[in-house]
Design a protein around this motif. Structure first.
Motif, PDB file in Angstrom:
ATOM      1  N   UNK A 147       0.840  -1.200   0.000  1.00  0.00           N
ATOM      2  CA  UNK A 147       0.000   0.000   0.000  1.00  0.00           C
ATOM      3  C   UNK A 147       0.876   1.251   0.000  1.00  0.00           C
ATOM      4  N   UNK A 148       1.989   1.218   0.772  1.00  0.00           N
ATOM      5  CA  UNK A 148       2.858   2.388   0.820  1.00  0.00           C
ATOM      6  C   UNK A 148       3.614   2.568  -0.486  1.00  0.00           C
ATOM      7  N   UNK A 149       3.989   1.464  -1.131  1.00  0.00           N
ATOM      8  CA  UNK A 149       4.696   1.562  -2.407  1.00  0.00           C
ATOM      9  C   UNK A 149       3.795   2.175  -3.475  1.00  0.00           C
ATOM     10  N   UNK A 150       2.539   1.719  -3.513  1.00  0.00           N
ATOM     11  CA  UNK A 150       1.612   2.172  -4.549  1.00  0.00           C
ATOM     12  C   UNK A 150       1.092   3.573  -4.246  1.00  0.00           C
ATOM     13  N   UNK A 151       0.680   3.810  -3.014  1.00  0.00           N
ATOM     14  CA  UNK A 151       0.010   5.060  -2.665  1.00  0.00           C
ATOM     15  C   UNK A 151       0.924   6.064  -1.967  1.00  0.00           C
ATOM     16  N   UNK A 152       2.106   5.633  -1.622  1.00  0.00           N
ATOM     17  CA  UNK A 152       2.962   6.493  -0.820  1.00  0.00           C
ATOM     18  C   UNK A 152       2.632   6.326   0.652  1.00  0.00           C
ATOM     19  N   UNK A 153       3.502   6.765   1.533  1.00  0.00           N
ATOM     20  CA  UNK A 153       3.239   6.605   2.951  1.00  0.00           C
ATOM     21  C   UNK A 153       4.336   7.209   3.788  1.00  0.00           C
ATOM     22  N   UNK A 154       4.085   7.237   5.105  1.00  0.00           N
ATOM     23  CA  UNK A 154       5.009   7.843   6.057  1.00  0.00           C
ATOM     24  C   UNK A 154       6.382   7.170   6.000  1.00  0.00           C
ATOM     25  N   UNK A 155       6.395   5.829   6.071  1.00  0.00           N
ATOM     26  CA  UNK A 155       7.676   5.118   6.079  1.00  0.00           C
ATOM     27  C   UNK A 155       8.455   5.356   4.797  1.00  0.00           C
ATOM     28  N   UNK A 156       7.796   5.246   3.643  1.00  0.00           N
ATOM     29  CA  UNK A 156       8.492   5.443   2.377  1.00  0.00           C
ATOM     30  C   UNK A 156       9.081   6.838   2.288  1.00  0.00           C
ATOM     31  N   UNK A 157       8.329   7.825   2.768  1.00  0.00           N
ATOM     32  CA  UNK A 157       8.840   9.193   2.756  1.00  0.00           C
ATOM     33  C   UNK A 157      10.044   9.372   3.647  1.00  0.00           C
ATOM     34  N   UNK A 158      10.031   8.733   4.819  1.00  0.00           N
ATOM     35  CA  UNK A 158      11.159   8.866   5.739  1.00  0.00           C
ATOM     36  C   UNK A 158      12.380   8.102   5.241  1.00  0.00           C
ATOM     37  N   UNK A 159      12.169   7.011   4.530  1.00  0.00           N
ATOM     38  CA  UNK A 159      13.302   6.287   3.951  1.00  0.00           C
ATOM     39  C   UNK A 159      13.966   7.081   2.831  1.00  0.00           C
ATOM     40  N   UNK A 160      13.202   7.913   2.153  1.00  0.00           N
ATOM     41  CA  UNK A 160      13.719   8.661   1.011  1.00  0.00           C
ATOM     42  C   UNK A 160      14.448   9.938   1.411  1.00  0.00           C
ATOM     43  N   UNK A 161      14.140  10.491   2.567  1.00  0.00           N
ATOM     44  CA  UNK A 161      14.706  11.791   2.942  1.00  0.00           C
ATOM     45  C   UNK A 161      16.145  11.653   3.446  1.00  0.00           C
ATOM     46  N   UNK A 162      16.895  12.739   3.366  1.00  0.00           N
ATOM     47  CA  UNK A 162      18.301  12.724   3.784  1.00  0.00           C
ATOM     48  C   UNK A 162      18.608  13.829   4.792  1.00  0.00           C
ATOM     49  N   UNK A 163      17.585  14.313   5.496  1.00  0.00           N
ATOM     50  CA  UNK A 163      17.788  15.438   6.413  1.00  0.00           C
ATOM     51  C   UNK A 163      17.909  15.016   7.869  1.00  0.00           C
ATOM     52  N   UNK A 164      17.130  14.021   8.297  1.00  0.00           N
ATOM     53  CA  UNK A 164      17.023  13.681   9.710  1.00  0.00           C
ATOM     54  C   UNK A 164      17.393  12.218   9.941  1.00  0.00           C
ATOM     55  N   UNK A 165      18.301  11.930  10.881  1.00  0.00           N
ATOM     56  CA  UNK A 165      18.532  10.533  11.261  1.00  0.00           C
ATOM     57  C   UNK A 165      17.262   9.940  11.851  1.00  0.00           C
ATOM     58  N   UNK A 166      16.985   8.681  11.531  1.00  0.00           N
ATOM     59  CA  UNK A 166      15.764   8.038  11.994  1.00  0.00           C
ATOM     60  C   UNK A 166      16.068   6.629  12.483  1.00  0.00           C
ATOM     61  N   UNK A 167      15.521   6.303  13.653  1.00  0.00           N
ATOM     62  CA  UNK A 167      15.586   4.941  14.158  1.00  0.00           C
ATOM     63  C   UNK A 167      14.224   4.300  13.934  1.00  0.00           C
ATOM     64  N   UNK A 168      14.214   3.142  13.259  1.00  0.00           N
ATOM     65  CA  UNK A 168      12.972   2.467  12.899  1.00  0.00           C
ATOM     66  C   UNK A 168      12.955   1.041  13.437  1.00  0.00           C
ATOM     67  N   UNK A 169      11.743   0.552  13.704  1.00  0.00           N
ATOM     68  CA  UNK A 169      11.558  -0.857  14.036  1.00  0.00           C
ATOM     69  C   UNK A 169      10.266  -1.318  13.387  1.00  0.00           C
ATOM     70  N   UNK A 170      10.252  -2.580  12.962  1.00  0.00           N
ATOM     71  CA  UNK A 170       9.041  -3.121  12.334  1.00  0.00           C
ATOM     72  C   UNK A 170       8.529  -4.282  13.174  1.00  0.00           C
TER      73      UNK A 170
END
Length: 272
Positions: free
Chosen positions: A249-272
């Motif tokens: 759904x995020x690949x097709x429609x876009x989403x929060x996670x996809x946007x954060x993976x693409x950005x290069x401004x802020x370090x992010x810690x993620x867990x799934x």
């Protein structure tokens, strides 16, 4: 558990350099060891016609792939040596395998996995390693842009939506929360039937974390809204659950996670 073993998958020089610098900062604060892991891609045998000529072409092709993999590993090892500068806490680990699968499997024994993110080094295989680790390792991932992780994070913005992924991120970030000057628990609109930001903040406060609750409208619930708030709040790390909604759904429609993976401004810690 505290952070004692950091694994840094290395696929490109630029991404690897950014990740190693971030991992060194975390290691200096937590006393962790850092393993720079490169999976030297095992050549895959292509389908050929059952003739001698086809077999010869395949053998030459495989030899070429093996040589290219060895040369690439040598380039990345030189980058590691230049970046690590002989640090006793950092070591190079190289083995033949199949990425991204062997990367995700190796990451399962890490306390933290660190990936670099650069605008110029976003290779398909690097992105595949990152997503395989998120989905298959069960371990937290720190995504580090090259110039944004200069010190250990002091102000952390935590995206809370009541999901199990957000809960896992809260647990995974405990070593960061414990050393932070302030943590902002942000929610974008109220979610029914799940613990709210008050409950998440209460848990953090019980652990001695200075916490502030931040509410935003649900219309701001995307990567741009989170990054705008991070700049406003002067955050130097974001914490979030990854792929709370289905990945397709995020690949097709876009989403929060996809946007954060693409950005290069802020370090992010993620867990799934």
């Amino acid at each position: 558990m505290s952070i004692k073993r950091i694994i840094v998958p290395i696929e490109t020089a630029d991404g690897g350099r950014a990740a190693l610098k971030a991992a060194a900062i975390v290691a200096a604060k937590t006393g962790a060891g850092v393993e720079a892991l490169h999976i030297r891609q095992r050549p895959q045998i292509p389908a050929t016609e059952p003739y001698a000529f086809g077999a010869t072409v395949s053998n030459e092709f495989l030899i070429g792939l093996e040589q290219a993999a060895v040369e690439k590993a040598a380039v990345l090892k030189r980058m590691f040596d230049e970046t690590a500068k002989g640090a006793a806490t950092m070591r190079w680990v190289e083995r033949e395998g199949v990425a991204p699968f062997d990367v995700g499997a190796a990451a399962r024994v890490a306390d933290l996995v660190v990936f670099g993110r650069t605008a110029s080094a976003d290779s398909h295989r690097e992105a595949a390693n990152l997503e395989e680790t998120l989905f298959q390792s069960g371990r937290p991932v720190l995504l580090a842009p090259p110039d944004a992780f200069g010190v250990f994070p002091r102000r952390i913005l935590f995206a809370w939506n009541g999901s199990r992924e957000a809960a896992r991120a809260m647990a995974a970030a405990s070593s960061f929360f414990a050393r932070a000057e302030a943590v902002g628990v942000v929610t974008f609109g109220a979610a029914a039937g799940v613990p709210g930001p008050d409950d998440a903040a209460k848990t953090l406060r019980l652990h001695g974390v200075t916490t502030e609750i931040i509410s935003r409208d649900k219309d701001d619930r995307d990567a741009d809204g989170f990054l705008d708030l991070a700049r406003e709040w002067r955050a130097d790390l974001g914490v979030m659950g990854a792929y709370s909604h289905a990945r397709w759904r995020q690949i097709v429609l876009g989403g929060f996670t996809r946007g954060m993976l693409a950005q290069t401004a802020l370090p992010v810690l993620m867990a799934h």
